[in-house]
Scaffold this motif. Structure first.
Motif, mmCIF file in Angstrom:
data_model
loop_
_atom_site.group_PDB
_atom_site.id
_atom_site.type_symbol
_atom_site.label_atom_id
_atom_site.label_comp_id
_atom_site.label_asym_id
_atom_site.label_seq_id
_atom_site.Cartn_x
_atom_site.Cartn_y
_atom_site.Cartn_z
ATOM 1 N N MET A 306 0.862 -1.187 0.000
ATOM 2 C CA MET A 306 0.000 0.000 0.000
ATOM 3 C C MET A 306 0.896 1.234 0.000
ATOM 4 O O MET A 306 1.838 1.326 0.789
ATOM 5 C CB MET A 306 -0.896 0.015 1.249
ATOM 6 C CG MET A 306 -1.862 -1.153 1.345
ATOM 7 S SD MET A 306 -2.950 -1.300 -0.095
ATOM 8 C CE MET A 306 -3.868 0.233 0.008
ATOM 9 N N VAL A 307 0.568 2.167 -0.879
ATOM 10 C CA VAL A 307 1.393 3.374 -0.994
ATOM 11 C C VAL A 307 1.445 4.084 0.365
ATOM 12 O O VAL A 307 0.414 4.347 0.990
ATOM 13 C CB VAL A 307 0.826 4.332 -2.072
ATOM 14 C CG1 VAL A 307 1.672 5.604 -2.146
ATOM 15 C CG2 VAL A 307 0.792 3.639 -3.435
ATOM 16 N N HIS A 308 2.662 4.373 0.794
ATOM 17 C CA HIS A 308 2.882 4.975 2.116
ATOM 18 C C HIS A 308 2.231 6.357 2.175
ATOM 19 O O HIS A 308 2.355 7.143 1.226
ATOM 20 C CB HIS A 308 4.390 5.104 2.346
ATOM 21 C CG HIS A 308 4.747 5.276 3.789
ATOM 22 N ND1 HIS A 308 4.439 6.414 4.494
ATOM 23 C CD2 HIS A 308 5.387 4.446 4.657
ATOM 24 C CE1 HIS A 308 4.878 6.294 5.735
ATOM 25 N NE2 HIS A 308 5.454 5.092 5.856
ATOM 26 N N PRO A 309 1.540 6.682 3.281
ATOM 27 C CA PRO A 309 0.895 8.002 3.393
ATOM 28 C C PRO A 309 1.889 9.149 3.167
ATOM 29 O O PRO A 309 1.513 10.181 2.598
ATOM 30 C CB PRO A 309 0.369 8.028 4.833
ATOM 31 C CG PRO A 309 0.229 6.594 5.219
ATOM 32 C CD PRO A 309 1.271 5.830 4.444
ATOM 33 N N ALA A 310 3.150 8.937 3.564
ATOM 34 C CA ALA A 310 4.154 9.991 3.371
ATOM 35 C C ALA A 310 4.385 10.253 1.893
ATOM 36 O O ALA A 310 4.673 11.383 1.479
ATOM 37 C CB ALA A 310 5.466 9.590 4.059
ATOM 38 N N VAL A 311 4.262 9.214 1.073
ATOM 39 C CA VAL A 311 4.436 9.372 -0.377
ATOM 40 C C VAL A 311 3.257 10.151 -0.954
ATOM 41 O O VAL A 311 3.427 11.072 -1.761
ATOM 42 C CB VAL A 311 4.588 7.992 -1.070
ATOM 43 C CG1 VAL A 311 4.625 8.144 -2.582
ATOM 44 C CG2 VAL A 311 5.838 7.277 -0.572
ATOM 45 N N LEU A 312 2.066 9.786 -0.505
ATOM 46 C CA LEU A 312 0.875 10.506 -0.989
ATOM 47 C C LEU A 312 0.979 11.978 -0.621
ATOM 48 O O LEU A 312 0.703 12.856 -1.442
ATOM 49 C CB LEU A 312 -0.401 9.891 -0.401
ATOM 50 C CG LEU A 312 -0.726 8.459 -0.875
ATOM 51 C CD1 LEU A 312 -1.970 7.927 -0.160
ATOM 52 C CD2 LEU A 312 -0.944 8.431 -2.393
ATOM 53 N N GLU A 313 1.435 12.241 0.597
ATOM 54 C CA GLU A 313 1.559 13.631 1.043
ATOM 55 C C GLU A 313 2.605 14.382 0.220
ATOM 56 O O GLU A 313 2.419 15.543 -0.133
ATOM 57 C CB GLU A 313 1.905 13.696 2.535
ATOM 58 C CG GLU A 313 0.652 13.868 3.363
ATOM 59 C CD GLU A 313 0.858 13.597 4.855
ATOM 60 O OE1 GLU A 313 2.021 13.436 5.289
ATOM 61 O OE2 GLU A 313 -0.156 13.548 5.568
ATOM 62 N N ALA A 314 3.692 13.711 -0.123
ATOM 63 C CA ALA A 314 4.765 14.353 -0.888
ATOM 64 C C ALA A 314 4.278 14.841 -2.252
ATOM 65 O O ALA A 314 4.816 15.793 -2.813
ATOM 66 C CB ALA A 314 5.937 13.383 -1.071
ATOM 67 N N VAL A 315 3.240 14.184 -2.785
ATOM 68 C CA VAL A 315 2.743 14.605 -4.099
ATOM 69 C C VAL A 315 1.400 15.331 -3.982
ATOM 70 O O VAL A 315 0.722 15.566 -4.985
ATOM 71 C CB VAL A 315 2.598 13.405 -5.070
ATOM 72 C CG1 VAL A 315 3.956 12.817 -5.391
ATOM 73 C CG2 VAL A 315 1.668 12.351 -4.480
ATOM 74 N N GLY A 316 1.018 15.649 -2.737
ATOM 75 C CA GLY A 316 -0.186 16.457 -2.551
ATOM 76 C C GLY A 316 -1.492 15.696 -2.671
ATOM 77 O O GLY A 316 -2.527 16.270 -2.988
ATOM 78 N N VAL A 317 -1.452 14.389 -2.438
ATOM 79 C CA VAL A 317 -2.700 13.614 -2.428
ATOM 80 C C VAL A 317 -3.054 13.357 -0.965
ATOM 81 O O VAL A 317 -2.204 12.956 -0.168
ATOM 82 C CB VAL A 317 -2.532 12.275 -3.191
ATOM 83 C CG1 VAL A 317 -3.754 11.384 -3.010
ATOM 84 C CG2 VAL A 317 -2.273 12.526 -4.682
ATOM 85 N N ASP A 318 -4.303 13.626 -0.589
ATOM 86 C CA ASP A 318 -4.717 13.502 0.811
ATOM 87 C C ASP A 318 -4.901 12.040 1.191
ATOM 88 O O ASP A 318 -5.808 11.362 0.703
ATOM 89 C CB ASP A 318 -6.044 14.272 1.001
ATOM 90 C CG ASP A 318 -6.479 14.293 2.455
ATOM 91 O OD1 ASP A 318 -5.849 13.587 3.297
ATOM 92 O OD2 ASP A 318 -7.453 15.013 2.760
ATOM 93 N N PRO A 319 -4.019 11.533 2.079
ATOM 94 C CA PRO A 319 -4.101 10.112 2.457
ATOM 95 C C PRO A 319 -5.348 9.786 3.273
ATOM 96 O O PRO A 319 -5.669 8.610 3.462
ATOM 97 C CB PRO A 319 -2.832 9.878 3.290
ATOM 98 C CG PRO A 319 -2.261 11.214 3.613
ATOM 99 C CD PRO A 319 -2.931 12.252 2.784
ATOM 100 N N GLU A 320 -6.061 10.828 3.734
ATOM 101 C CA GLU A 320 -7.319 10.570 4.465
ATOM 102 C C GLU A 320 -8.433 10.252 3.460
ATOM 103 O O GLU A 320 -9.436 9.646 3.809
ATOM 104 C CB GLU A 320 -7.727 11.804 5.297
ATOM 105 C CG GLU A 320 -6.750 12.170 6.401
ATOM 106 C CD GLU A 320 -6.670 11.077 7.482
ATOM 107 O OE1 GLU A 320 -7.686 10.382 7.711
ATOM 108 O OE2 GLU A 320 -5.580 10.920 8.066
ATOM 109 N N VAL A 321 -8.267 10.715 2.236
ATOM 110 C CA VAL A 321 -9.311 10.509 1.225
ATOM 111 C C VAL A 321 -8.965 9.342 0.295
ATOM 112 O O VAL A 321 -9.797 8.510 -0.023
ATOM 113 C CB VAL A 321 -9.502 11.795 0.378
ATOM 114 C CG1 VAL A 321 -10.574 11.572 -0.696
ATOM 115 C CG2 VAL A 321 -9.848 12.983 1.268
#
Ligand code: PHE
Length: 360
Positions: A306-321
């Motif tokens: 599963m893509v790490h939340p830190a990676v999603l955050e680094a590209v501006g995708v909200d890991p809560e959504v």
């Protein structure tokens, strides 16, 4: 030229109709046998046997003969004319037969093996890569590309590699332009930076694969400093490990055309959490254990998770959504398996004697 001279000779050979008839018959016989096609044969026929033809006109010369010779000449004339007509008919048949033979000869022999033209073919790795792309396209994935020379930020930082991660070491990575701390370029060590590039440019949902060449400072019997991977990425609302595993399973089934199981084993990669390595049941023995899988019944394919939340955050995708999964595996190994080639090296040496064996 030759022919017209000969025709001239025929016409002027003699004033004596008997002699002329003889000469005409002989020469005409040669002309008939030399006629190259039906048209020239027809032309001869008109010219000599037609109303004003040389042979026909000869008949009118019968009057020049003394009466006692006329009967004999008449008979000779008729015989000669018949002989000429028969010669024309024979020649016509011979020409028709020759044309028929030519036609038959030109017809294709369906039992003949086609001659192989010397033509290039796709490299087995390219061929495998295209097959992989085709299978993933059918499953609804986009196929995207990324640069070989990559920003260290995309290759490592944004993928949640810590500064002291061993993969960043000069031992493993080819640095392109020295050690200028500000903006270092590397030869990408995996296809995962394409995840970053893709997420920076496309809003979710994302479903893509990114095949391509990658580089590591590895060079021994089983490793090449240049090899090929394919990355998979899916970002959407509510996707989980079950989707990942189902996708891998369906892929293996479609690619190998056999119902082979897939299994995940917990593992670590900085950019996924949880992370897993995935194996497929050996396509050669179906899981029994054989040489190809070294008796294990399973073949290791690659990494996933599963893509790490830190990676999603680094590209501006909200890991809560959004959540997402990713996988990456080697293309070369797939090519080896598809063609049962024993050594990776053979794939990269460019030896035509090897490559010619893959006419695909
Ligand atoms: N990039 C990893 C490697 O090269 C593979 C991987 C891709 C792992 C995606 C997890 C998710 O080994």
């Amino acid at each position: 030229m030759v022919r017209s001279l000969r025709e001239e000779a025929i016409r002027t050979v003699s004033d004596d109709p008997k002699q002329t008839l003889k000469a005409l018959s002989t020469e005409l016989g040669l002309l008939i046998d030399g006629a190259a096609d039906e048209e020239s044969l027809y032309a001869l026929q008109v010219k000599y046997l037609g109303k004003k033809g040389a042979v026909t006109q000869l008949r009118a010369h019968m009057g020049k003969l003394p009466p006692e010779e006329r009967k004999g000449f008449g008979q000779a004339f008729n015989e000669a004319k018949l002989a000429i007509e028969q010669a024309i008919e024979r020649r016509r048949e011979a020409l028709a037969e020759a044309a028929r033979q030519r036609r038959l000869g030109r017809r294709e022999d369906a039992t003949l093996l086609p001659r192989r033209r010397p033509a290039g073919s796709l490299h087995p790795i390219t061929h495998t890569r295209r097959r992989l792309e085709a299978v993933f396209r059918q499953m609804g994935f986009d196929v995207v590309d990324g640069p070989h020379v990559e920003d260290e930020k995309y290759n490592f930082d944004d993928l949640n590699f810590q500064d002291e991660h061993p993969a960043r070491d000069m031992q493993d990575t080819f640095f392109v332009d020295g050690r200028d701390e500000a903006a270092r370029l590397v030869l990408r060590t995996h296809t995962s930076p394409v995840q970053i590039r893709a997420m920076l440019t496309r809003p979710p949902p994302v479903r893509l694969v990114a095949p391509g060449t990658v580089f590591r400072r590895d060079d021994d019997a089983t490793h090449s400093p240049m090899f090929h991977q394919i990355e998979g990425l899916c970002i959407d609302r509510g996707v989980g490990m079950a989707d990942l595993k189902a996708t891998l399973y369906r892929f293996v089934r479609a690619f190998f055309g056999a119902d082979l199981q897939v299994r995940l084993r917990p593992s670590f990669f900085p950019f996924v959490e949880p992370g897993a390595e995935f194996d497929m049941q050996c396509p050669f023995c179906g899981g029994e254990g054989c040489n190809m899988c070294k008796g294990a019944g399973w073949i290791e394919l690659g990494g996933s998770g599963m893509v790490h939340p830190a990676v999603l955050e680094a590209v501006g995708v909200d890991p809560e959504v959004y959540t997402g999964w990713a996988f990456g595996f080697g293309i070369d190994r797939m090519a080896l398996m598809l063609h049962t080639v024993p050594h990776l090296r053979l794939m990269f040496e460019g030896d035509v004697r090897f490559l010619e064996q893959f006419p695909c």
